[in-house]
Scaffold this active site. Sequence first.
Site, PDB file in Angstrom:
ATOM      1  N   MET A 128       0.851  -1.192   0.000  1.00  0.00           N
ATOM      2  CA  MET A 128       0.000   0.000   0.000  1.00  0.00           C
ATOM      3  C   MET A 128       0.887   1.242   0.000  1.00  0.00           C
ATOM      4  SD  MET A 128      -2.710  -0.960   3.007  1.00  0.00           S
ATOM      5  CE  MET A 128      -2.243  -2.377   3.926  1.00  0.00           C
ATOM      6  N   PHE A 159       8.560   0.411   2.400  1.00  0.00           N
ATOM      7  CA  PHE A 159       8.289  -0.195   3.711  1.00  0.00           C
ATOM      8  C   PHE A 159       7.549  -1.537   3.576  1.00  0.00           C
ATOM      9  CE2 PHE A 159       7.535   4.466   5.179  1.00  0.00           C
ATOM     10  CZ  PHE A 159       8.877   4.687   5.380  1.00  0.00           C
ATOM     11  N   ALA A 181     -10.921   7.762  -4.159  1.00  0.00           N
ATOM     12  CA  ALA A 181     -10.960   6.427  -3.535  1.00  0.00           C
ATOM     13  C   ALA A 181     -11.665   5.413  -4.437  1.00  0.00           C
ATOM     14  CB  ALA A 181     -11.671   6.510  -2.188  1.00  0.00           C
ATOM     15  N   PRO A 245     -10.048  -3.929  10.595  1.00  0.00           N
ATOM     16  CA  PRO A 245     -10.222  -4.291  12.005  1.00  0.00           C
ATOM     17  C   PRO A 245      -9.458  -5.556  12.381  1.00  0.00           C
ATOM     18  CG  PRO A 245     -12.333  -3.654  11.071  1.00  0.00           C
ATOM     19  CD  PRO A 245     -11.344  -3.700   9.937  1.00  0.00           C
ATOM     20  N   GLU A 247      -6.781  -6.814  10.902  1.00  0.00           N
ATOM     21  CA  GLU A 247      -5.330  -6.569  10.873  1.00  0.00           C
ATOM     22  C   GLU A 247      -4.891  -5.847  12.142  1.00  0.00           C
ATOM     23  OE1 GLU A 247      -5.527  -5.363   6.231  1.00  0.00           O
ATOM     24  OE2 GLU A 247      -3.951  -4.432   7.403  1.00  0.00           O
ATOM     25  N   GLY A 345      21.932  -1.278  33.182  1.00  0.00           N
ATOM     26  CA  GLY A 345      22.744  -1.243  31.953  1.00  0.00           C
ATOM     27  C   GLY A 345      22.523  -2.467  31.069  1.00  0.00           C
ATOM     28  N   GLY A 369      -1.670   1.490  10.170  1.00  0.00           N
ATOM     29  CA  GLY A 369      -2.385   2.745  10.459  1.00  0.00           C
ATOM     30  C   GLY A 369      -1.797   3.301  11.738  1.00  0.00           C
TER      31      GLY A 369
HETATM   32  C1  LIG Z   1       8.566  -1.800   9.711  1.00  0.00           C
HETATM   33  C2  LIG Z   1       7.446  -1.332   8.844  1.00  0.00           C
HETATM   34  C3  LIG Z   1       6.726  -2.254   8.090  1.00  0.00           C
HETATM   35  C4  LIG Z   1       5.699  -1.814   7.249  1.00  0.00           C
HETATM   36  N1  LIG Z   1       5.054  -2.731   6.447  1.00  0.00           N
HETATM   37  C5  LIG Z   1       4.201  -2.286   5.503  1.00  0.00           C
HETATM   38  C6  LIG Z   1       3.643  -3.188   4.543  1.00  0.00           C
HETATM   39  O1  LIG Z   1       3.878  -4.391   4.558  1.00  0.00           O
HETATM   40  N2  LIG Z   1       2.842  -2.674   3.575  1.00  0.00           N
HETATM   41  C7  LIG Z   1       2.540  -1.339   3.497  1.00  0.00           C
HETATM   42  O2  LIG Z   1       1.827  -0.953   2.588  1.00  0.00           O
HETATM   43  N3  LIG Z   1       3.039  -0.462   4.404  1.00  0.00           N
HETATM   44  C8  LIG Z   1       3.861  -0.900   5.387  1.00  0.00           C
HETATM   45  N4  LIG Z   1       4.388  -0.023   6.305  1.00  0.00           N
HETATM   46  C9  LIG Z   1       4.040   1.392   6.198  1.00  0.00           C
HETATM   47  C10 LIG Z   1       3.158   1.894   7.308  1.00  0.00           C
HETATM   48  O3  LIG Z   1       1.864   1.374   7.203  1.00  0.00           O
HETATM   49  C11 LIG Z   1       3.195   3.433   7.247  1.00  0.00           C
HETATM   50  O4  LIG Z   1       4.492   3.817   7.664  1.00  0.00           O
HETATM   51  C12 LIG Z   1       2.147   4.091   8.129  1.00  0.00           C
HETATM   52  O5  LIG Z   1       0.856   3.869   7.619  1.00  0.00           O
HETATM   53  C13 LIG Z   1       2.366   5.612   8.239  1.00  0.00           C
HETATM   54  O6  LIG Z   1       2.524   6.185   6.970  1.00  0.00           O
HETATM   55  P1  LIG Z   1       3.795   7.142   6.681  1.00  0.00           P
HETATM   56  O7  LIG Z   1       5.014   6.417   7.126  1.00  0.00           O
HETATM   57  O8  LIG Z   1       3.734   7.576   5.261  1.00  0.00           O
HETATM   58  O9  LIG Z   1       3.588   8.373   7.643  1.00  0.00           O
HETATM   59  P2  LIG Z   1       2.730   9.695   7.328  1.00  0.00           P
HETATM   60  O10 LIG Z   1       1.418   9.311   6.785  1.00  0.00           O
HETATM   61  O11 LIG Z   1       3.581  10.617   6.533  1.00  0.00           O
HETATM   62  O12 LIG Z   1       2.562  10.279   8.790  1.00  0.00           O
HETATM   63  C14 LIG Z   1       3.554  11.074   9.463  1.00  0.00           C
HETATM   64  C15 LIG Z   1       2.992  11.457  10.840  1.00  0.00           C
HETATM   65  O13 LIG Z   1       1.816  12.243  10.646  1.00  0.00           O
HETATM   66  C16 LIG Z   1       0.740  11.672  11.363  1.00  0.00           C
HETATM   67  N5  LIG Z   1      -0.510  11.865  10.618  1.00  0.00           N
HETATM   68  C17 LIG Z   1      -0.746  11.590   9.299  1.00  0.00           C
HETATM   69  N6  LIG Z   1      -2.014  11.893   8.995  1.00  0.00           N
HETATM   70  C18 LIG Z   1      -2.606  12.359  10.128  1.00  0.00           C
HETATM   71  C19 LIG Z   1      -3.910  12.826  10.458  1.00  0.00           C
HETATM   72  N7  LIG Z   1      -4.887  12.857   9.546  1.00  0.00           N
HETATM   73  N8  LIG Z   1      -4.140  13.256  11.716  1.00  0.00           N
HETATM   74  C20 LIG Z   1      -3.159  13.234  12.645  1.00  0.00           C
HETATM   75  N9  LIG Z   1      -1.918  12.791  12.404  1.00  0.00           N
HETATM   76  C21 LIG Z   1      -1.636  12.356  11.158  1.00  0.00           C
HETATM   77  C22 LIG Z   1       1.069  10.192  11.464  1.00  0.00           C
HETATM   78  O14 LIG Z   1       0.394   9.590  12.553  1.00  0.00           O
HETATM   79  C23 LIG Z   1       2.575  10.254  11.682  1.00  0.00           C
HETATM   80  O15 LIG Z   1       2.838  10.496  13.039  1.00  0.00           O
HETATM   81  C24 LIG Z   1       5.383  -0.439   7.188  1.00  0.00           C
HETATM   82  C25 LIG Z   1       6.073   0.485   7.975  1.00  0.00           C
HETATM   83  C26 LIG Z   1       7.097   0.049   8.791  1.00  0.00           C
HETATM   84  C27 LIG Z   1       7.845   1.086   9.579  1.00  0.00           C
END
Ligand SMILES: Cc1cc2nc3c(=O)[nH]c(=O)nc-3n(C[C@H](O)[C@H](O)[C@H](O)COP(=O)(O)OP(=O)(O)OC[C@H]3O[C@@H](n4cnc5c(N)ncnc54)[C@H](O)[C@@H]3O)c2cc1C
Length: 384
Positions: A128, A159, A181, A245, A247, A345, A369
């Site tokens: 995604m 990611f 969407a 839900p 997941e 430590g 999420g």
């Molecule tokens: C180890 C790891 C494994 C992952 N595995 C997968 C995977 O298999 N497949 C996949 O598709 N993705 C995967 N992800 C991605 C993960 O789902 C996203 O990192 C996550 O959804 C957040 O998106 P972003 O990193 O782009 O942060 P952003 O969307 O850029 O968010 C940055 C900050 O802003 C905050 N924020 C954003 N929008 C809002 C809002 N409307 N209101 C308040 N705060 C907000 C967020 O909470 C966050 O603190 C993985 C991530 C990691 C770190």
Amino acid sequence: MDTPSPAWMDADLRLFQDSIRRLFEKEFAPHEEKWRKQQHADRDVWRRAGSLGLLCVSIPEAYGGGGGNFAHEAIVASEQARAMVHGFSNNVHSAILAHYILNYGTQDQKRRWLPRMATGELVGAIAMSEPGAGSDLKSVRTTAMRDGGDYVLNGSKTFITNGLHADLICVVAKTDPSAGARGVSLLMVETRDLPGFRRGRLLEKLGQKSQDTAELFFDGARVPAGNLLGGEEGRGFGQLMQQLPRERLLIAVGAAATMRRAIDETVAYAGSREVFGQPLMALQNTRFKLAECETVATVAARFVDDCIARQLAGTLDLPTAAMAKWWVTQMNCQVIDECLQLHGGYGYMLEYPIARMYADARVGKIYGGSNEIMKEIIARGMAA
Ligand SMILES: Cc1cc2nc3c(=O)[nH]c(=O)nc-3n(C[C@H](O)[C@H](O)[C@H](O)COP(=O)(O)OP(=O)(O)OC[C@H]3O[C@@H](n4cnc5c(N)ncnc54)[C@H](O)[C@@H]3O)c2cc1C
């Protein structure tokens, strides 16, 4: 401390839990150190997991699965977290991707992919997130445009868990970039020898170092139109929302199990470590801190059990799953931090499980999420 059996657990499930616990401890945990160093598990771990019956436990036997239900899935997720085995994301593969196929796939798609996922012949991933779109999934830029009998896929993902080994990737793409969407579809990409598909870097992470997390690139990759999940364009966003839900609950299940292990490790440590001529456990601060942690872990476990029961009954809603996800992952980080402090430590040394738990747990507040998005979902449900 003895934890009471949840209402959804019966004698058969207890036996299942015992056998799964042994499998993770004996067959997988000993390899974690090697996997952490190379930043991924060996590919044959998937075949091994398949032969031991760990994959697709809640997929019907008719499609090669274990024929169980969400209780079996929750037990596997919980035991894997407890054993600190991160080298293969069974959650993504079995509990998430296989259920996308089961719920939305055509008969042909289910027959084609599920039995091979259950054996570990195919490794699954879900793509995604993109460099420019994580929380805001509607703004993904990857496109899948119809051209004759194929979709032509262009874009990049980041990611992606299981990204190094994945042979079957559910890619979130726009089949109609002008429709928001409603233009989002899920395209199942079989990656072996696919021209225009490339894996990027294996990403170096703070924790869960044995799990392969990678970038993926699609540059004019041609995917047969028959690989569109469910066969109808524009359904992707709704399909994603319906599965969330379950997941998110699985993330909470893993966090609750980790919290339990963190406390057990710390009680054992505090019982054996001497400070000022007495066991660390004899100090009132230690006892009070652990009593607080135990209380939080117990409340978290009971809430998670209630959510599992609701999921089994088909009544788990989006806000309740969001509550479980944010609160239990937040508490997990807090409890682990307290437990690490009690190790002094040694708690900072990666040879101690508590140090790895500290790093491994942090991502629970971000993926599936982010916890801020979880609070948005809960608040939306409260609006008058
Ligand atoms: C180890 C790891 C494994 C992952 N595995 C997968 C995977 O298999 N497949 C996949 O598709 N993705 C995967 N992800 C991605 C993960 O789902 C996203 O990192 C996550 O959804 C957040 O998106 P972003 O990193 O782009 O942060 P952003 O969307 O850029 O968010 C940055 C900050 O802003 C905050 N924020 C954003 N929008 C809002 C809002 N409307 N209101 C308040 N705060 C907000 C967020 O909470 C966050 O603190 C993985 C991530 C990691 C770190």
